[in-house]
Design a protein around this motif. Structure first.
Motif: not given
Length: 408
Positions: A115-120
């Motif tokens: 959920e927190w690893y959402r910044f490409a």
């Protein structure tokens, strides 16, 4: 008389340069210092009597894992309460960006789940932070392990030239968007297979952006001297500034080896830019790893997803209660994190005393049972090591917490 919002009167000013403290008045208008000196010319709305008190610049926490914390807990109470006004995040090869659509392996899971690893991109992350600004300033490194997870299909090998190129492109995009450098966590399974040449190739991408190379070295135990040598080699070959993270010598058999490592670093300073950060404790903390358990005098469980009720328990007691081997106990607890008592107090003091050593908490804000360094690093340096033990003056302590990290 000139109006100001606040006048801090009759304070001892320690300005962070290392200069002797001096008594002065400080005028503040809005969020800025408007004057330092004789306060009789100011008409304040609020006057603070600071007699026998010290005023200093906000502290810089040189080593944090606050990438997510500035979003999930923007009040940043653990840091603000210590006088920290700037944090350096993205350390140990772990950063929230650039990575999206992946389940983060350890140690990336120290920052959270998918959920927190959402910044490409780092730009996406920076825009989100700017849209919801935290209570302090943040500068961020790109994590080498984060790059590897996003680009490679097998972390247990060296990256191919094509993969290095792709990681380099992501790194450069991040640097162009305001990232300050790259960090590695070569001791972790996500990056341990990366050879020196892979790191050099990526570190060379930092040069046009004047980026910093920061590293949790390959080995802080038996191979600590060789790891310092590798780190210095990377800095020389890539032509970049180097910061060694949370410098230490782990496992009883290696206690005292900071005499060798600090001599190496000191010698290298004559020909390249190299520095280190340190936290003021004999225990470290990270994900649950067998190698770390074996080198520790004592291990406390910081968190466990399948067994959250065991946070704070001694690993040896859990193992005994379950009647399991070390390996079986680890398997039942994972994903998990721990606090490892594996350093010697003399080494801690030696590294703290090293000239220009910076202070970094390395706190893990999302642990259920966090290491006390998250909340206590800066007061412990100022109180125990500075005031009580006299390792250095208060002026020098403030310099290590302000101008030194600001000028790296």
């Amino acid at each position: 008389m000139k109006p100001c919002d606040v006048l801090i009167a009759d304070a001892w000013l320690i300005d962070g340069t290392g200069s002797k403290r001096r008594r002065t008045d400080i005028a503040i208008i809005g969020e800025r210092v408007a004057g330092v000196g004789d306060g009789r010319h100011w008409q304040p709305k609020t006057r603070i009597d600071a007699r026998d008190r010290v005023v200093a610049p906000g502290f810089v926490d040189a080593h944090t894992h606050d990438d997510r914390a500035v979003l999930s807990t923007p009040d940043m109470t653990p840091k603000i309460s210590q006088g920290v006004t700037t944090v350096i995040a993205g350390n140990c090869g772990i950063s929230l960006s650039p990575l999206a659509g992946h389940d983060p392996p350890a140690p990336l899971n120290l920052l959270g789940n998918r959920e927190w690893y959402r910044f490409a991109s780092y730009e996406d992350y920076a825009k989100t932070v700017e849209a919801h600004p935290p209570a302090l300033n943040i500068a961020t490194l790109v994590g080498h392990s984060t790059l590897r997870v996003g680009v490679m299909d097998d972390l247990a090998r060296a990256a191919t030239p094509a993969e290095i190129d792709r990681m380099g492109e992501l790194l450069e995009q991040s640097l162009a968007a305001g990232c300050i450098g790259m960090s590695t966590g070569l001791a972790y399974p996500t990056a341990h297979a990366a050879p020196t040449d892979e790191i050099v190739a990526l570190a060379q991408r930092l040069v046009p952006y004047n980026g910093i190379y920061t590293t949790h070295m390959r080995d802080e135990r038996d191979g600590v001297v060789a790891s310092v040598e590798e780190t210095l080699e990377i800095g020389r070959r890539a032509g970049v500034r180097v910061v060694i993270s949370h410098h230490k010598a782990c496992a009883r058999r290696n206690w005292g080896r900071t005499k060798q490592t600090l001599a190496l670093i000191d010698g290298a300073k004559k020909g390249q830019s190299v520095n280190l950060d340190v936290y003021p404790y004999v225990a470290s903390s990270t994900v649950l790893l067998r190698d770390f358990i074996e080198s520790s005098e004592k291990v406390l469980l910081a968190w466990s997803e399948p067994h959250p009720e065991l946070a704070g328990r001694d690993f040896a007691d859990i193992k005994r209660d379950w009647g399991c081997t070390t390996e079986e106990t680890i398997t039942r607890l994972l994903p998990a994190g721990a606090i490892y008592y594996q350093m010697d107090e003399d080494d801690v003091r030696r590294v703290l005393s090293f000239h220009d050593a910076m202070i970094g908490s390395d706190g893990l804000p999302h642990d259920v049972f966090p290491h006390p360094r998250l909340w206590g690093t800066f007061p412990r340096v100022l109180g125990h090591y500075c005031r009580e033990l006299g390792l250095f003056s208060l002026e020098e302590a403030v310099r290590r917490m302000t101008s030194v990290p600001a000028n790296v």
